[in-house]
Design a protein around this motif. Sequence first.
Motif, short mmCIF file in Angstrom:
data_model
loop_
_atom_site.label_atom_id
_atom_site.label_comp_id
_atom_site.label_asym_id
_atom_site.label_seq_id
_atom_site.Cartn_x
_atom_site.Cartn_y
_atom_site.Cartn_z
N ARG A 36 0.30 -10.23 6.37
CA ARG A 36 0.37 -10.63 5.01
C ARG A 36 1.70 -10.90 4.53
O ARG A 36 2.17 -12.08 3.75
CB ARG A 36 -0.08 -9.51 4.17
CG ARG A 36 -0.22 -9.86 2.59
CD ARG A 36 -1.19 -10.85 2.29
NE ARG A 36 -1.03 -11.12 0.77
CZ ARG A 36 -0.48 -12.03 0.40
NH1 ARG A 36 0.12 -12.90 1.14
NH2 ARG A 36 -0.46 -12.38 -0.88
N VAL A 38 -3.80 -7.28 9.91
CA VAL A 38 -4.08 -7.85 8.52
C VAL A 38 -2.76 -7.47 7.58
O VAL A 38 -2.06 -8.33 6.98
CB VAL A 38 -5.34 -7.53 7.77
CG1 VAL A 38 -5.39 -7.80 6.38
CG2 VAL A 38 -6.48 -8.04 8.66
N ARG A 39 -2.29 -6.24 7.78
CA ARG A 39 -1.16 -5.66 6.79
C ARG A 39 0.08 -6.46 7.31
O ARG A 39 0.84 -6.79 6.65
CB ARG A 39 -1.15 -4.58 6.97
CG ARG A 39 -2.04 -3.63 5.97
CD ARG A 39 -1.94 -2.04 6.00
NE ARG A 39 -2.06 -1.45 7.44
CZ ARG A 39 -1.08 -1.14 8.03
NH1 ARG A 39 0.29 -1.25 7.86
NH2 ARG A 39 -1.49 -0.25 9.37
N ASP A 40 0.36 -6.60 8.73
CA ASP A 40 1.33 -7.27 9.18
C ASP A 40 1.55 -8.70 9.07
O ASP A 40 2.42 -9.10 8.92
CB ASP A 40 1.28 -6.92 10.75
CG ASP A 40 2.01 -5.37 11.18
OD1 ASP A 40 2.41 -4.80 10.03
OD2 ASP A 40 1.85 -5.15 12.28
N MET A 44 3.54 -2.62 2.61
CA MET A 44 2.35 -2.57 3.21
C MET A 44 1.93 -2.57 4.87
O MET A 44 1.00 -2.19 5.14
CB MET A 44 1.51 -4.04 2.76
CG MET A 44 0.01 -4.28 3.01
SD MET A 44 -0.25 -6.01 2.30
CE MET A 44 -1.95 -5.77 2.31
N GLY A 45 3.01 -3.21 5.35
CA GLY A 45 3.13 -3.32 6.82
C GLY A 45 4.31 -3.40 7.34
O GLY A 45 5.40 -3.20 6.71
N GLU A 94 -6.60 -3.48 11.30
CA GLU A 94 -6.11 -3.57 9.87
C GLU A 94 -4.61 -3.46 10.00
O GLU A 94 -4.04 -4.14 9.01
CB GLU A 94 -6.63 -2.21 9.08
CG GLU A 94 -6.43 -0.90 9.76
CD GLU A 94 -5.03 -0.39 8.95
OE1 GLU A 94 -4.71 -0.62 7.83
OE2 GLU A 94 -4.27 0.22 9.95
#
Lengths: 599, 599
Positions: B438, B434-436, B262-263, B431
């Motif tokens: 998570r 946010v991904r990193d 995701m990140g 964004e």
Amino acid sequence: MPSYKAPLRDMRFIMHELLGAQDVLGAMPYYAENETHDASLLDQILDEAARFTENELQPLNQSGDQEGCTRHEDGSVTTPKGFKEAYKKYREAGWTALSADPQYGGQGLPHLVGNALVEMMNSANVAWSMYPGLSHGAYSALAAVGSDDLKATYLPKLVNGEWTGTMCLTEPHAGTDLGIIRTRARDNGDGTYAITGTKIFISAGEHDMADNILHLVLARLEGSPEGTKGISLFLVPKYLVNADGTLGERNTVVCGSIEHKMGIHGNATAVLNFDDAKGYLVGELNKGMNHMFIMMNAARLGTGLQGLGIGEVAYQNAVAYAKDRLQMRAPQRVRPDEAADPIIVHPDVRRMLLTAKAYTEAGRALAMWLALSLDVEHHHPDDAKRKEAGDLVALLTPIAKAFMTDNGFQSAVLAQQVFGGHGYIQEWGMEQFVRDARIGQIYEGTNGIQALDLIGRKVLMDGGRKLQKLAGMLETFLEENEGNEDLAPYLDTLSRAAQQVGTLTMVVGQKAMQNPDEANAVAVDYLRYVGHVTYAYLWARMAKIALDKQGDDKTGFYAAKLATAKFYFEKLFPETKALSATIKAGNDALAVDEAIFNF
Amino acid sequence: MPSYKAPLRDMRFIMHELLGAQDVLGAMPYYAENETHDASLLDQILDEAARFTENELQPLNQSGDQEGCTRHEDGSVTTPKGFKEAYKKYREAGWTALSADPQYGGQGLPHLVGNALVEMMNSANVAWSMYPGLSHGAYSALAAVGSDDLKATYLPKLVNGEWTGTMCLTEPHAGTDLGIIRTRARDNGDGTYAITGTKIFISAGEHDMADNILHLVLARLEGSPEGTKGISLFLVPKYLVNADGTLGERNTVVCGSIEHKMGIHGNATAVLNFDDAKGYLVGELNKGMNHMFIMMNAARLGTGLQGLGIGEVAYQNAVAYAKDRLQMRAPQRVRPDEAADPIIVHPDVRRMLLTAKAYTEAGRALAMWLALSLDVEHHHPDDAKRKEAGDLVALLTPIAKAFMTDNGFQSAVLAQQVFGGHGYIQEWGMEQFVRDARIGQIYEGTNGIQALDLIGRKVLMDGGRKLQKLAGMLETFLEENEGNEDLAPYLDTLSRAAQQVGTLTMVVGQKAMQNPDEANAVAVDYLRYVGHVTYAYLWARMAKIALDKQGDDKTGFYAAKLATAKFYFEKLFPETKALSATIKAGNDALAVDEAIFNF
């Protein structure tokens, strides 16, 4: 790779047992005359919708995310592999026409069943579903305020899905604030207009799935007043349409680029450049904002259904993983022969699953209630009933959009968390749900804007009239069930919460008369509060039905419903205690010197 | 494209004004003798760290995300453009050695300043920072329990950054539950071991930034007991090291693949296949889990700092956008000459910004307090002081990991929300935050596991002793400030909250004696409760300092601190009201038949 099974049992429970849909619809000639109110017909459509979404859309979800859309030099856009073919099947099966009016070729089925279809589509493939999804908004606006000519030319092909629609509102400098848009229209003097400007974030703005795209565009006619009162709505087709209905020359609207986004990669989010593109006025001049809200309200419920659909599919996959994944031991071993127990035994895992489950099932009840109210608003023969339903729709729409997308995102995040490290890996599909769910909180009016709409326009400016009607329903339910001992804890909670909503609304309303910032400051918390009260009402009603029926039930459905109701009241509803405090705290802590943000 | 400026003023405030770092450090000969406690030295290092992270790391953050890592057929991995060169500069500037022990070539500076560096690195580029970050854990374990031989051979090059480290714990079937790992070790009879097995999710597991990679691997020696008591820790270098310290032959550990995530795309998350790879025992046989926790505790604070760092940079960019973006009007116009006012005037935007700000500043105070306590734990000449600091570190570590990453994720999501639709577009960088962010909630022990560690191991199994020490600090502070009228509202809140923690702990503890699931069921809510009480204590202390100093202050720093404290107490701390209710509700709603998840 994630899987999906449509929650048909729960949909039927809500449709028939909670809402009594057949009776409500049967009271309206529009449905009764065509027998589109019939429970077995509605059930049959749900079965078919389940098959289509599970078999045709869901398998394209992950590949669509990974492949994304491609824009070519000529401005054309290729959608991910399989999208076009799936749309052809969708169209041929008649799904585009489901809830549309028979006079334009629609099947005239209730919004209620269309709503269930859209939930399934969003669970299966939200990026794909936005292509036909945007057509609904365009259909609603044209059907409501378009001229007979426009309707005759465009609606049948929008309804049969040959063409799709878009909503062109946002510009680089203007999102929430549409009063400052710069796209302009010039009167060509022949009944058409020349539209010039740049629109951004246009979902499904360019693609290869349909023969034509109908852009519904906000623009200001030269000489019109400044601000929102000078904005009109125009229909700008990608291809002009000849008098005989065939496609004519390419209009001067082109896709300048598509965005690289956090999620919904399968949907093309276009920048559209209009360069003297030929357009047609939709509705009245300078009433574009009003007409736009017809599209927008459809889009807002549709966005809420994205949160719901993603919450459901994320929950399903988290349950499957939690049953399968062996890790650590329960106090009493469940799988003594294995090295560990399935993680579904651990209370914290159950907390995460039940959170998603409780939000999803209440959200489904809210959405279906709202959809059925839309049917009543549009088709009931009794004026008063239509008005009443319309008020409920107006009140519940911002809640459905914001509360359902916030809870859907939270559900997706929790479902991802159940997977541990695997949840962060693309292959498992859970992180896509989180990325795809995130947009629902942002577009079609951010959730902050929904909250302002609720507290401002729908509650305070309305003198609390609509809210009191909802409170009236709660009171009726409380009175009807007074003395029901099994329901008592829920009724107590509900009764106190309903009173508290009244108090909080008065407190905020009084402060807001002095300073409008007082409403703005608590709007988001207020929407969550009213959302919880609405869910509590629906959970209490669902619990009542489950209590009545659980005795004869061998499937465990009603026991599950009761367990989820209990979880909702004990573990999720208490958020209102915090919200009550932050709402009362008001704007004080926010009325600060801007300089504090220098640090 | 996002930007970043290190929050030096706030770091100095916490270091000097809140924690009195120079005095605390000066009481320890380890620092005083080398003058590494000196306030101006610490400040100078912060300045240099700011320059390095702002200029060298931050510019690679977005490109690193977009490019990601590439694995080649031979198992080698290429990191994104610029990563390798930045690491060379980092190493040459001596940053790898900052807090390491001088006997291995370290600079012997306090963890406190290392902590500030790591926060900045995480704000600037979390994916990059994980390469040197993982070396800290390996260093800690080797330095604490490695043999003299291992230390002499490996530590100097780990410290000077020529080599990096990893933690190899997780296997495909075993994440949280390390007792069931299958990687095995065979005694080669020559003081070395042959390690065979597959490890997954190995951050920085393969890359091109350093000459060698030291894998610290959990494995079971053949014949050792089952479960966690038969697990040992081994050092498995990528390249074997010759007696003269030069690199010898390639060891039989290879990167089988890297994950698509995701990140944190810039960090290679490797599957490592060990095939009779040569390894060396670290510490005692079958004490691997204990030794692993040395690494893990370092990694947990490090993960908390990821949440903090991302929260800070997301906040900064959201503030900049909110000042720049014109949209809608304030009740009193701020920019009458423009078409709209900057969105920072809107209370709901301020709510989002202040949430991130209040969580970030309290998190920074917690992290620095924890880091300074680590310094005391390791280097204070007084046994009792070391023990006391160690207890505090043990109690606060799961809070720092879970509360800071949860709040960091929430801050990133809110900061993204401030951007509206632009927040969803990759180009703007929000964004990615946010991904990193998570992953911080998931790895190094999920936040659910942190919560179990807190309530189980750190509180209940300890008879509440460590928690009472924290409560004692709160009480001392309350007594010292009794009668301070300006502080009174905060002191009241703090006093009630501290009492409530005691009550809740007793309630849960008593139920948990009957059924351990009772602790598991409320662990996550309990951690958030204790986290809030800790933040409230730190905010009250910071407010006190700000009250004392605001009179002479022309910069507005102390006014900002007070405004943020007020916001924290009025808008964020009330979450405890909901938590108190859900903790009291206990396990009842979770002790359900598994069959309810069939729906």
